[in-house]
Motif scaffolding. Structure first.
Motif, PDB file in Angstrom:
ATOM      1  N   ASP A 121       0.831  -1.208   0.000  1.00  0.00           N
ATOM      2  CA  ASP A 121       0.000   0.000   0.000  1.00  0.00           C
ATOM      3  C   ASP A 121       0.862   1.253   0.000  1.00  0.00           C
ATOM      4  O   ASP A 121       0.560   2.230  -0.674  1.00  0.00           O
ATOM      5  N   ARG A 122       1.946   1.207   0.765  1.00  0.00           N
ATOM      6  CA  ARG A 122       2.830   2.380   0.820  1.00  0.00           C
ATOM      7  C   ARG A 122       3.493   2.604  -0.534  1.00  0.00           C
ATOM      8  O   ARG A 122       3.558   3.736  -1.030  1.00  0.00           O
ATOM      9  N   ALA A 123       3.975   1.522  -1.123  1.00  0.00           N
ATOM     10  CA  ALA A 123       4.628   1.645  -2.438  1.00  0.00           C
ATOM     11  C   ALA A 123       3.639   2.187  -3.469  1.00  0.00           C
ATOM     12  O   ALA A 123       3.973   3.057  -4.272  1.00  0.00           O
ATOM     13  N   THR A 124       2.399   1.681  -3.427  1.00  0.00           N
ATOM     14  CA  THR A 124       1.385   2.151  -4.372  1.00  0.00           C
ATOM     15  C   THR A 124       1.074   3.632  -4.141  1.00  0.00           C
ATOM     16  O   THR A 124       0.915   4.403  -5.094  1.00  0.00           O
ATOM     17  N   PRO A 227       1.722  -0.152 -15.447  1.00  0.00           N
ATOM     18  CA  PRO A 227       2.992  -0.578 -14.842  1.00  0.00           C
ATOM     19  C   PRO A 227       2.924  -0.646 -13.317  1.00  0.00           C
ATOM     20  O   PRO A 227       3.542  -1.525 -12.706  1.00  0.00           O
ATOM     21  N   ALA A 228       2.163   0.257 -12.696  1.00  0.00           N
ATOM     22  CA  ALA A 228       2.018   0.228 -11.231  1.00  0.00           C
ATOM     23  C   ALA A 228       1.164  -0.963 -10.797  1.00  0.00           C
ATOM     24  O   ALA A 228       1.430  -1.590  -9.765  1.00  0.00           O
ATOM     25  N   LEU A 229       0.148  -1.320 -11.572  1.00  0.00           N
ATOM     26  CA  LEU A 229      -0.706  -2.474 -11.241  1.00  0.00           C
ATOM     27  C   LEU A 229       0.079  -3.778 -11.358  1.00  0.00           C
ATOM     28  O   LEU A 229      -0.137  -4.728 -10.612  1.00  0.00           O
ATOM     29  N   ASP A 230       1.002  -3.817 -12.309  1.00  0.00           N
ATOM     30  CA  ASP A 230       1.732  -5.041 -12.660  1.00  0.00           C
ATOM     31  C   ASP A 230       3.058  -5.162 -11.908  1.00  0.00           C
ATOM     32  O   ASP A 230       3.733  -6.194 -11.972  1.00  0.00           O
ATOM     33  N   VAL A 242      -2.368 -12.160  -7.156  1.00  0.00           N
ATOM     34  CA  VAL A 242      -2.545 -11.217  -8.269  1.00  0.00           C
ATOM     35  C   VAL A 242      -3.885 -10.488  -8.162  1.00  0.00           C
ATOM     36  O   VAL A 242      -3.929  -9.263  -8.138  1.00  0.00           O
ATOM     37  N   ALA A 243      -4.976 -11.250  -8.063  1.00  0.00           N
ATOM     38  CA  ALA A 243      -6.307 -10.631  -8.139  1.00  0.00           C
ATOM     39  C   ALA A 243      -6.515  -9.612  -7.023  1.00  0.00           C
ATOM     40  O   ALA A 243      -6.895  -8.466  -7.269  1.00  0.00           O
ATOM     41  N   ARG A 244      -6.215 -10.037  -5.785  1.00  0.00           N
ATOM     42  CA  ARG A 244      -6.465  -9.155  -4.645  1.00  0.00           C
ATOM     43  C   ARG A 244      -5.589  -7.902  -4.716  1.00  0.00           C
ATOM     44  O   ARG A 244      -6.050  -6.790  -4.521  1.00  0.00           O
ATOM     45  N   THR A 245      -4.302  -8.108  -5.028  1.00  0.00           N
ATOM     46  CA  THR A 245      -3.365  -6.974  -5.022  1.00  0.00           C
ATOM     47  C   THR A 245      -3.656  -6.001  -6.162  1.00  0.00           C
ATOM     48  O   THR A 245      -3.635  -4.788  -5.971  1.00  0.00           O
ATOM     49  N   ARG A 247      -6.487  -5.459  -7.623  1.00  0.00           N
ATOM     50  CA  ARG A 247      -7.712  -4.725  -7.320  1.00  0.00           C
ATOM     51  C   ARG A 247      -7.476  -3.650  -6.266  1.00  0.00           C
ATOM     52  O   ARG A 247      -7.951  -2.520  -6.378  1.00  0.00           O
ATOM     53  N   ARG A 248      -6.703  -4.006  -5.235  1.00  0.00           N
ATOM     54  CA  ARG A 248      -6.383  -3.042  -4.175  1.00  0.00           C
ATOM     55  C   ARG A 248      -5.594  -1.855  -4.750  1.00  0.00           C
ATOM     56  O   ARG A 248      -5.867  -0.701  -4.452  1.00  0.00           O
ATOM     57  N   ARG A 249      -4.594  -2.163  -5.578  1.00  0.00           N
ATOM     58  CA  ARG A 249      -3.801  -1.089  -6.192  1.00  0.00           C
ATOM     59  C   ARG A 249      -4.677  -0.210  -7.090  1.00  0.00           C
ATOM     60  O   ARG A 249      -4.528   1.016  -7.092  1.00  0.00           O
ATOM     61  N   PHE A 250      -5.569  -0.841  -7.857  1.00  0.00           N
ATOM     62  CA  PHE A 250      -6.452  -0.068  -8.743  1.00  0.00           C
ATOM     63  C   PHE A 250      -7.299   0.898  -7.915  1.00  0.00           C
ATOM     64  O   PHE A 250      -7.448   2.072  -8.261  1.00  0.00           O
TER      65      PHE A 250
END
Ligand SMILES: Nc1ncnc2c1ncn2[C@@H]1O[C@H](COP(=O)(O)OP(=O)(O)O)[C@@H](O)[C@H]1O
Ligand SMILES: [Mg+2]
Length: 301
Positions: A121-124, A227-230, A242-245, A247-250
């Protein structure tokens, strides 16, 4: 001077002459620019797949890096974008020679990228903060435009469909192209980075984190999320996250950047389409499962 193996490999894999000649000429090019800009070598060479990065001291003894990339349209666009951003959220450009593909850049910590941060979360949040600042800048007229890129992509879709034997892959590609068709009429006017993942953010002293390695493009901020999502995908795949992260990043990115979620999801599908078209151009005959997993994690309107 020992040119890093990864850089040599990425420029000789396809056996094209201009790439080989550029690699062979690197030691002389570094010497020429060091002489012209009065630089002395100061530390280990670094590289990615596109650039050689030489840590140097400038004529006043200040730390900098000399970055060399094959002189192409993208290289000139990167220099133009860096000049326009003036260091806001991104590495500062100190001097440049576009004809030689050369940039003298502010020195950051080449050994510490945002990928070293464990808290996703911090990185995002840091990626979102950088994107917001990059998108705020006025765009120079000489940068490539998403409207044009979108037209070219849509023109390539029929041939790409014909290259995919699996009907499910063809359905996906057509689906992503439909998402782009819906948005292409309003391509946007913001300055995008186009490749902002965690490895392209380095620790600095002027600011804790700054972007490097832009491929500037003028368009809608939604096209800049992929690129941030991936980012750090291998780790996510290994942890089945993959799915949870994604979606959270989005959610975090669209909220921080105040983007319309449907449009941002549509532009992300358009970015996946772009990756798939590049893959087909490189001879791939299926859609990358990692790209499919990312698409499936996005909210559907
Ligand atoms: N301004 C800089 N200061 C210190 N190290 C840098 C700087 N820019 C790049 N590097 C180092 O060089 C590597 C490759 O640079 P980058 O611009 O990302 O090239 P590529 O396009 O090949 O990925 C980075 O991952 C980083 O380790
Ligand atoms: Mg890079």
């Amino acid at each position: 001077m020992e040119v890093p193996a990864a850089l040599v490999a990425s420029h000789t894999a396809h056996g094209r002459a201009p790439e080989r000649e550029w690699i062979a000429g690197l030691p002389a090019l570094v010497a020429e620019l060091a002489d012209r800009w009065e630089l002395t070598r100061d530390g280990e060479l670094r590289s990615g797949e596109a650039a050689l990065v030489v840590p140097v001291r400038d004529r006043d003894g200040g730390p900098a890096v000399l970055r060399l990339q094959m002189p192409r349209a993208e290289t000139a666009a990167a220099l133009s974008g860096l000049r326009a951003w003036e260091g806001r959220g991104i590495v500062r450009l100190l001097d440049a020679d576009p004809g030689r593909g050369a940039a003298l850049l502010e020195r950051l910590d080449g050994a510490r990228s945002l990928a070293s941060l464990a808290d996703d979360d911090r990185a995002t949040g840091i990626l979102a903060g950088i994107l917001a600042r990059l998108h705020a800048g006025p765009a120079p007229a000489d940068l490539p435009r998403l409207g044009r890129v979108a037209e070219d992509m849509l023109a390539e879709v029929p041939a790409a469909l014909a290259a995919l034997p699996d009907p499910a892959d063809r359905r996906r590609l057509a689906d992503w192209a439909a998402a782009l068709t819906e948005l292409a009429g309003e391509p946007g006017d913001r300055m995008l980075h186009w490749d902002l993942h965690a490895d392209n953010v380095l620790a600095g002293e002027r600011e804790p984190w700054l972007a490097i390695d832009p491929e500037p493009l003028v368009g809608d901020p939604g096209f800049d999320l992929w690129p941030a999502l991936d980012s750090g995908r291998e780790r996510l795949v290994a942890n089945r996250e993959v799915a949870r992260t994604v979606r959270r990043r989005f959610d975090l990115l669209t909220e921080a950047l105040e983007l319309d979620r449907d449009r941002a999801a549509g532009w992300t599908l358009a970015r996946l389409l772009q990756n798939a078209l590049w893959d087909v151009e490189d001879g791939r005959t299926s859609v990358d499962p990692a790209q499919i997993a990312l698409a499936e994690a996005l909210p559907r309107p």
